[in-house]
Write a protein that holds these residues in place. Structure first.
Motif, PDB file in Angstrom:
ATOM      1  N   TRP A 183       0.564  -1.352   0.040  1.00 31.14           N
ATOM      2  CA  TRP A 183      -0.373  -0.111   0.133  1.00 31.14           C
ATOM      3  C   TRP A 183       0.602   1.608   0.106  1.00 31.14           C
ATOM      4  O   TRP A 183      -0.046   2.631  -0.028  1.00 31.14           O
ATOM      5  CB  TRP A 183      -0.991   0.192   1.400  1.00 31.14           C
ATOM      6  CG  TRP A 183      -2.246  -1.043   1.221  1.00 31.14           C
ATOM      7  CD1 TRP A 183      -1.788  -2.077   2.389  1.00 31.14           C
ATOM      8  CD2 TRP A 183      -2.858  -1.242   0.292  1.00 31.14           C
ATOM      9  NE1 TRP A 183      -2.695  -3.282   1.941  1.00 31.14           N
ATOM     10  CE2 TRP A 183      -3.408  -2.528   0.714  1.00 31.14           C
ATOM     11  CE3 TRP A 183      -3.647  -0.642  -0.440  1.00 31.14           C
ATOM     12  CZ2 TRP A 183      -5.182  -2.770   0.398  1.00 31.14           C
ATOM     13  CZ3 TRP A 183      -4.966  -0.292  -0.605  1.00 31.14           C
ATOM     14  CH2 TRP A 183      -5.458  -2.051  -0.516  1.00 31.14           C
ATOM     15  N   LEU A 184       1.998   1.020   0.245  1.00 29.14           N
ATOM     16  CA  LEU A 184       3.386   1.918   0.253  1.00 29.14           C
ATOM     17  C   LEU A 184       3.693   2.552  -0.684  1.00 29.14           C
ATOM     18  O   LEU A 184       4.324   1.347  -1.259  1.00 29.14           O
ATOM     19  CB  LEU A 184       4.000   2.555   1.474  1.00 29.14           C
ATOM     20  CG  LEU A 184       3.406   1.987   2.744  1.00 29.14           C
ATOM     21  CD1 LEU A 184       3.672   1.959   3.887  1.00 29.14           C
ATOM     22  CD2 LEU A 184       2.745   3.157   3.037  1.00 29.14           C
ATOM     23  N   ASN A 185       4.840   3.547  -1.652  1.00 24.43           N
ATOM     24  CA  ASN A 185       5.575   3.498  -2.373  1.00 24.43           C
ATOM     25  C   ASN A 185       7.092   3.017  -2.106  1.00 24.43           C
ATOM     26  O   ASN A 185       6.776   3.308  -0.660  1.00 24.43           O
ATOM     27  CB  ASN A 185       5.786   4.891  -2.460  1.00 24.43           C
ATOM     28  CG  ASN A 185       4.496   6.359  -2.856  1.00 24.43           C
ATOM     29  OD1 ASN A 185       4.215   4.702  -4.203  1.00 24.43           O
ATOM     30  ND2 ASN A 185       4.515   6.795  -3.408  1.00 24.43           N
TER      31      ASN A 185
ATOM     32  N   GLY B 268      -1.153  -1.328  -9.912  1.00 21.60           N
ATOM     33  CA  GLY B 268       0.052   0.504  -9.281  1.00 21.60           C
ATOM     34  C   GLY B 268       0.841   0.927 -10.771  1.00 21.60           C
ATOM     35  O   GLY B 268       0.934   0.452 -11.677  1.00 21.60           O
ATOM     36  N   ASN B 269       2.059   0.888 -10.283  1.00 22.20           N
ATOM     37  CA  ASN B 269       3.360   1.271 -10.980  1.00 22.20           C
ATOM     38  C   ASN B 269       4.142   0.602 -10.894  1.00 22.20           C
ATOM     39  O   ASN B 269       4.889   0.609  -9.757  1.00 22.20           O
ATOM     40  CB  ASN B 269       3.410   2.860 -10.582  1.00 22.20           C
ATOM     41  CG  ASN B 269       4.509   3.185 -12.698  1.00 22.20           C
ATOM     42  OD1 ASN B 269       5.315   2.615 -12.805  1.00 22.20           O
ATOM     43  ND2 ASN B 269       5.408   4.518 -11.626  1.00 22.20           N
ATOM     44  N   LEU B 270       4.619  -0.481 -11.129  1.00 19.57           N
ATOM     45  CA  LEU B 270       5.608  -1.454 -10.695  1.00 19.57           C
ATOM     46  C   LEU B 270       6.524  -1.357 -12.036  1.00 19.57           C
ATOM     47  O   LEU B 270       6.666  -1.783 -13.137  1.00 19.57           O
ATOM     48  CB  LEU B 270       5.143  -3.136 -10.817  1.00 19.57           C
ATOM     49  CG  LEU B 270       6.536  -3.880 -10.110  1.00 19.57           C
ATOM     50  CD1 LEU B 270       6.490  -3.849  -9.034  1.00 19.57           C
ATOM     51  CD2 LEU B 270       5.788  -5.258 -10.028  1.00 19.57           C
ATOM     52  N   ARG B 271       8.046  -1.182 -10.963  1.00 18.19           N
ATOM     53  CA  ARG B 271       9.105  -1.212 -11.705  1.00 18.19           C
ATOM     54  C   ARG B 271       9.888  -2.218 -11.622  1.00 18.19           C
ATOM     55  O   ARG B 271      10.586  -2.217 -10.175  1.00 18.19           O
ATOM     56  CB  ARG B 271      10.244   0.081 -11.825  1.00 18.19           C
ATOM     57  CG  ARG B 271       9.286   1.224 -12.272  1.00 18.19           C
ATOM     58  CD  ARG B 271       9.319   2.893 -12.218  1.00 18.19           C
ATOM     59  NE  ARG B 271       9.066   3.961 -12.726  1.00 18.19           N
ATOM     60  CZ  ARG B 271       9.091   4.867 -12.486  1.00 18.19           C
ATOM     61  NH1 ARG B 271      10.194   5.538 -11.993  1.00 18.19           N
ATOM     62  NH2 ARG B 271       8.063   5.974 -12.430  1.00 18.19           N
ATOM     63  N   LEU B 272      10.480  -3.303 -12.220  1.00 19.78           N
ATOM     64  CA  LEU B 272      11.446  -4.353 -12.407  1.00 19.78           C
ATOM     65  C   LEU B 272      12.452  -4.053 -13.066  1.00 19.78           C
ATOM     66  O   LEU B 272      12.762  -4.058 -14.065  1.00 19.78           O
ATOM     67  CB  LEU B 272      10.744  -5.571 -12.776  1.00 19.78           C
ATOM     68  CG  LEU B 272       9.564  -6.045 -12.129  1.00 19.78           C
ATOM     69  CD1 LEU B 272       8.009  -7.130 -13.279  1.00 19.78           C
ATOM     70  CD2 LEU B 272       9.604  -5.785 -10.772  1.00 19.78           C
ATOM     71  N   PHE B 273      13.285  -3.707 -12.506  1.00 18.92           N
ATOM     72  CA  PHE B 273      15.087  -4.493 -12.613  1.00 18.92           C
ATOM     73  C   PHE B 273      16.066  -5.185 -12.385  1.00 18.92           C
ATOM     74  O   PHE B 273      16.598  -5.506 -11.447  1.00 18.92           O
ATOM     75  CB  PHE B 273      15.760  -2.390 -12.043  1.00 18.92           C
ATOM     76  CG  PHE B 273      15.369  -2.041 -12.894  1.00 18.92           C
ATOM     77  CD1 PHE B 273      15.209  -1.082 -13.830  1.00 18.92           C
ATOM     78  CD2 PHE B 273      14.495  -1.239 -11.255  1.00 18.92           C
ATOM     79  CE1 PHE B 273      14.321   0.231 -14.191  1.00 18.92           C
ATOM     80  CE2 PHE B 273      13.586   0.163 -12.028  1.00 18.92           C
ATOM     81  CZ  PHE B 273      14.004   0.631 -13.673  1.00 18.92           C
ATOM     82  N   ASP B 274      16.735  -6.251 -13.045  1.00 25.76           N
ATOM     83  CA  ASP B 274      17.171  -7.276 -13.220  1.00 25.76           C
ATOM     84  C   ASP B 274      16.830  -8.942 -12.640  1.00 25.76           C
ATOM     85  O   ASP B 274      17.318  -8.630 -11.292  1.00 25.76           O
ATOM     86  CB  ASP B 274      18.154  -7.029 -12.294  1.00 25.76           C
ATOM     87  CG  ASP B 274      19.757  -7.929 -12.028  1.00 25.76           C
ATOM     88  OD1 ASP B 274      19.369  -8.846 -13.295  1.00 25.76           O
ATOM     89  OD2 ASP B 274      20.366  -8.129 -11.809  1.00 25.76           O
ATOM     90  N   CYS B 275      15.525  -8.425 -12.256  1.00 21.05           N
ATOM     91  CA  CYS B 275      14.282  -9.426 -11.530  1.00 21.05           C
ATOM     92  C   CYS B 275      14.426 -10.772 -12.110  1.00 21.05           C
ATOM     93  O   CYS B 275      14.182 -10.536 -13.742  1.00 21.05           O
ATOM     94  CB  CYS B 275      13.362  -8.615 -10.682  1.00 21.05           C
ATOM     95  SG  CYS B 275      12.990  -7.667  -9.857  1.00 21.05           S
ATOM     96  N   THR B 276      13.453 -11.789 -11.393  1.00 16.83           N
ATOM     97  CA  THR B 276      13.759 -12.893 -11.679  1.00 16.83           C
ATOM     98  C   THR B 276      11.976 -13.652 -12.015  1.00 16.83           C
ATOM     99  O   THR B 276      11.852 -13.335 -10.069  1.00 16.83           O
ATOM    100  CB  THR B 276      14.056 -14.421 -11.888  1.00 16.83           C
ATOM    101  OG1 THR B 276      16.026 -13.679 -12.231  1.00 16.83           O
ATOM    102  CG2 THR B 276      14.084 -15.931 -12.170  1.00 16.83           C
ATOM    103  N   ILE B 277      10.969 -13.650 -12.298  1.00 20.60           N
ATOM    104  CA  ILE B 277      10.244 -14.268 -11.518  1.00 20.60           C
ATOM    105  C   ILE B 277       9.430 -16.052 -12.441  1.00 20.60           C
ATOM    106  O   ILE B 277       9.298 -15.753 -13.145  1.00 20.60           O
ATOM    107  CB  ILE B 277       8.450 -13.790 -12.431  1.00 20.60           C
ATOM    108  CG1 ILE B 277       9.127 -11.963 -12.337  1.00 20.60           C
ATOM    109  CG2 ILE B 277       7.175 -13.770 -11.639  1.00 20.60           C
ATOM    110  CD1 ILE B 277       8.195 -10.675 -12.693  1.00 20.60           C
ATOM    111  N   ALA B 278       9.499 -16.887 -11.257  1.00 22.72           N
ATOM    112  CA  ALA B 278       9.721 -18.255 -11.971  1.00 22.72           C
ATOM    113  C   ALA B 278       9.236 -18.963 -10.869  1.00 22.72           C
ATOM    114  O   ALA B 278       9.087 -18.978 -10.404  1.00 22.72           O
ATOM    115  CB  ALA B 278      11.250 -18.549 -11.933  1.00 22.72           C
TER     116      ALA B 278
ATOM    117  N   THR C 285       3.606   3.448  -6.020  1.00 24.16           N
ATOM    118  CA  THR C 285       4.678   2.955  -7.093  1.00 24.16           C
ATOM    119  C   THR C 285       5.911   1.904  -6.610  1.00 24.16           C
ATOM    120  O   THR C 285       6.190   2.260  -5.261  1.00 24.16           O
ATOM    121  CB  THR C 285       5.645   4.145  -7.417  1.00 24.16           C
ATOM    122  OG1 THR C 285       4.503   5.186  -8.370  1.00 24.16           O
ATOM    123  CG2 THR C 285       6.950   4.069  -8.942  1.00 24.16           C
ATOM    124  N   ASN C 286       6.095   1.207  -7.280  1.00 24.36           N
ATOM    125  CA  ASN C 286       6.939   0.210  -6.724  1.00 24.36           C
ATOM    126  C   ASN C 286       8.030  -0.048  -7.443  1.00 24.36           C
ATOM    127  O   ASN C 286       7.948  -0.043  -8.428  1.00 24.36           O
ATOM    128  CB  ASN C 286       6.463  -1.070  -6.158  1.00 24.36           C
ATOM    129  CG  ASN C 286       5.364  -1.284  -4.968  1.00 24.36           C
ATOM    130  OD1 ASN C 286       5.190  -2.307  -4.415  1.00 24.36           O
ATOM    131  ND2 ASN C 286       4.652  -0.109  -3.686  1.00 24.36           N
TER     132      ASN C 286
END
Length: 92
Positions: free
Chosen positions: A11-13, A63-73, A43-44
């Motif tokens: 719920w928080l940035n 919301g606004n989600l930014r992923l950098f060098d992440c793995t979703i597996a 924003t996360n």
């Protein structure tokens, strides 16, 4: 970090940065439901994270989600097997 129950609603940035760690940060849903849900208007930023072990899509983003060098597996969903869900009204 292991999630003991279903989804963790953010719920928080928030920025979680695992870049200083050799293996980054792993957030494991422990097969207990969605791993992360980002609330509308929030924003996360996730940097060098692994999102795993979700039994619904690993991430549900309103919301606004930014992923950098992440793995979703290794997330599972009974319906479509998706690891990441963005509801239609929120696609930009």
């Amino acid at each position: 970090m292991r999630v003991r129950q279903c989804s963790r609603i953010v719920w928080l940035n928030l920025t979680i940065d695992g870049s200083a760690l050799a293996n980054g940060i792993t957030i494991d849903g422990n097969d207990a439901g969605r791993v992360i849900e980002v609330a509308e208007g929030v924003t996360n930023v996730l940097i060098r994270e692994t999102i795993t072990g979700g039994t619904a899509p690993g991430i549900l983003n309103f919301g606004n989600l930014r992923l950098f060098d992440c793995t979703i597996a290794a997330n599972q969903s009974a319906g479509d097997g998706m690891a990441f869900t963005v509801p239609m009204p929120f696609l930009r």
